[in-house]
Write a protein that holds these residues in place. Structure first.
Motif, PDB file in Angstrom:
ATOM      1  N   ILE A  14      35.859  38.350  29.047  1.00  0.00           N
ATOM      2  CA  ILE A  14      35.037  40.049  29.333  1.00  0.00           C
ATOM      3  C   ILE A  14      36.178  40.375  30.336  1.00  0.00           C
ATOM      4  O   ILE A  14      36.508  41.588  30.312  1.00  0.00           O
ATOM      5  N   VAL A  15      36.052  40.223  31.852  1.00  0.00           N
ATOM      6  CA  VAL A  15      36.582  40.686  32.732  1.00  0.00           C
ATOM      7  C   VAL A  15      38.218  40.971  31.935  1.00  0.00           C
ATOM      8  O   VAL A  15      38.809  41.911  32.760  1.00  0.00           O
ATOM      9  N   GLU A  18      38.568  43.984  28.947  1.00  0.00           N
ATOM     10  CA  GLU A  18      38.541  44.760  30.153  1.00  0.00           C
ATOM     11  C   GLU A  18      39.339  46.108  30.773  1.00  0.00           C
ATOM     12  O   GLU A  18      39.148  46.769  31.453  1.00  0.00           O
ATOM     13  N   ASN A  24      41.627  49.839  29.038  1.00  0.00           N
ATOM     14  CA  ASN A  24      40.790  51.139  29.610  1.00  0.00           C
ATOM     15  C   ASN A  24      40.772  52.876  28.953  1.00  0.00           C
ATOM     16  O   ASN A  24      40.704  53.880  28.745  1.00  0.00           O
ATOM     17  N   GLY A  27      37.741  53.297  26.857  1.00  0.00           N
ATOM     18  CA  GLY A  27      36.895  53.221  28.219  1.00  0.00           C
ATOM     19  C   GLY A  27      36.065  52.231  26.979  1.00  0.00           C
ATOM     20  O   GLY A  27      34.860  52.578  26.824  1.00  0.00           O
ATOM     21  N   MET A  28      36.785  51.147  26.539  1.00  0.00           N
ATOM     22  CA  MET A  28      36.074  50.449  26.178  1.00  0.00           C
ATOM     23  C   MET A  28      35.275  49.063  27.154  1.00  0.00           C
ATOM     24  O   MET A  28      35.279  48.994  27.524  1.00  0.00           O
ATOM     25  N   THR A  29      34.171  48.545  26.619  1.00  0.00           N
ATOM     26  CA  THR A  29      32.971  47.687  27.093  1.00  0.00           C
ATOM     27  C   THR A  29      32.740  46.816  26.353  1.00  0.00           C
ATOM     28  O   THR A  29      32.370  47.330  25.122  1.00  0.00           O
ATOM     29  N   PHE A  30      32.542  45.818  26.984  1.00  0.00           N
ATOM     30  CA  PHE A  30      31.892  44.716  26.225  1.00  0.00           C
ATOM     31  C   PHE A  30      30.528  44.404  26.352  1.00  0.00           C
ATOM     32  O   PHE A  30      29.402  45.175  27.134  1.00  0.00           O
ATOM     33  N   VAL A  40      31.438  45.641  21.201  1.00  0.00           N
ATOM     34  CA  VAL A  40      32.242  46.346  22.001  1.00  0.00           C
ATOM     35  C   VAL A  40      31.660  47.975  21.249  1.00  0.00           C
ATOM     36  O   VAL A  40      31.094  48.463  20.868  1.00  0.00           O
ATOM     37  N   MET A  42      32.578  52.346  22.421  1.00  0.00           N
ATOM     38  CA  MET A  42      33.857  53.229  23.190  1.00  0.00           C
ATOM     39  C   MET A  42      33.025  54.672  23.249  1.00  0.00           C
ATOM     40  O   MET A  42      32.598  54.987  22.463  1.00  0.00           O
ATOM     41  N   ARG A 104      30.787  51.948  17.988  1.00  0.00           N
ATOM     42  CA  ARG A 104      30.567  49.906  17.982  1.00  0.00           C
ATOM     43  C   ARG A 104      31.460  49.386  17.340  1.00  0.00           C
ATOM     44  O   ARG A 104      31.461  49.630  16.505  1.00  0.00           O
TER      45      ARG A 104
END
Lengths: 174, 141
Positions: A14-15, A18, A24, A27-30, A40, A42, A104
């Motif tokens: 994940i780290v 991301e 970046n 703006g994607m996050t899990f 994910v 955004m 999503r």
């Protein structure tokens, strides 16, 4: 589902994903990541619009989001440190994304063989049963790069497939 | 929008046509005409990196380049009266797409009344060493 003999560190995947420069931009996050499946989200971004009249985001945004997620899901399904590279990706656009709404995506790696991992996914807003896009992709294992050095998907090299001695994920030779 | 597209197409100003699209400016997609017709470029930007080890361009951005080249090809090189809507897109990744400018050119394999089938090749060192290839179906109604 799939659990290799030496399962990868999910938090590290994940780290690593991301932190990718283009993740970046999106703006994607899990939302979640398990061995062989994940999701994910955004936010809507006006600068990523593909049609200024309708304000719908460019198809490339959906492609990038799904490609990234699929890579992460495959990496989570194979043994720690297995390098991978996208071989192909097919996207069906089912209906336009809605402006201003969060996008999503969920994906699953449904088969891993010695050389190839198979993955499918959906992009949607609120409800997964009203999808924006569907994808099916394949990834070469044992080529490209690994999460252990904070790498991930993206580039892809079909011509490097011959030396894909990976096979760490179990399954039949492809 | 369609009037603007028609006017820009008439004048051959494909760069202005390209710049109507916010996403194109965001990732560094450019359009130009050369002896082979419409050529689309994806300028290298750090923000397009998707593989920090290889410093390779994100596969999704390569997919966007292919989709963008296919749409602009239909708008510029054919008599399409509407903005084509992409039905699906298939991308084959052939070589690592490294930290450099990438180019793409489309061609129409079949154009029917409702659907067009467009092929695209993307390269860095030359069209004979493609980094990716794609095909897409577009709805023309």
């Amino acid at each position: 589902m799939l659990l290799p003999a030496n399962p990868p560190d999910l938090a590290r995947i994940i780290v690593a994903f991301e932190a990718l420069p283009h993740a970046n931009v999106l703006g994607m996050t899990f939302l979640s990541l398990d061995h062989g499946r994940g999701s994910v989200k955004m936010p809507y971004r006006p600068d990523l619009v593909g049609n200024p009249k309708t304000r719908v985001v460019h198809g490339g945004v959906i492609t990038a989001l799904l490609d990234t997620l699929c890579g992460a899901v495959v990496m989570a399904a194979v043994a720690e440190g297995t390098p991978l590279a996208t071989l192909d990706l097919r996207i069906d656009y089912l209906h336009p994304a809605t402006p201003e709404e969060t996008i999503r995506a969920s994906a699953e790696c449904y088969k891993v063989t010695a050389n190839v991992a198979f993955v499918r996914g959906l992009a949607y807003h609120e409800a997964i049963d009203d999808p924006i896009a569907h994808c099916a992709g394949t990834f070469m294992l044992g080529t490209g790069f690994s999460a252990t050095a904070a790498g991930t998907v993206a580039a892809s090299a079909a011509d490097a497939g011959a030396d894909a001695a990976g096979g760490t994920g179990g399954g039949q030779p492809c | 929008m369609l009037k603007t597209i028609a006017a820009l197409k008439q004048s051959g100003n494909v760069a202005a046509l390209n710049d109507l699209i916010p996403y194109a400016r965001a990732v560094g997609l450019e359009a130009m005409l050369d002896e082979g017709g419409l050529l689309v470029a994806l300028r290298f930007r750090e923000s397009n990196i998707g593989n920090t080890q290889l410093r390779a361009i994100h596969g999704g951005v390569v997919g966007a380049l292919i989709e963008h080249a296919a749409i602009l090809h239909l708008l510029v090189e054919t008599e399409t009266a509407v903005v084509p809507k992409v039905i699906n897109l298939s991308i084959d990744y052939l070589r690592p797409c490294l930290a450099a400018d990438t180019f793409a050119r489309g061609s129409v394999l079949k154009q029917g009344k409702r659907v067009a089938n467009v092929r695209v090749i993307a390269w860095q060192d030359g069209p004979d060493r493609p980094v990716a290839a794609g095909h897409a179906h577009f709805l023309l109604t």
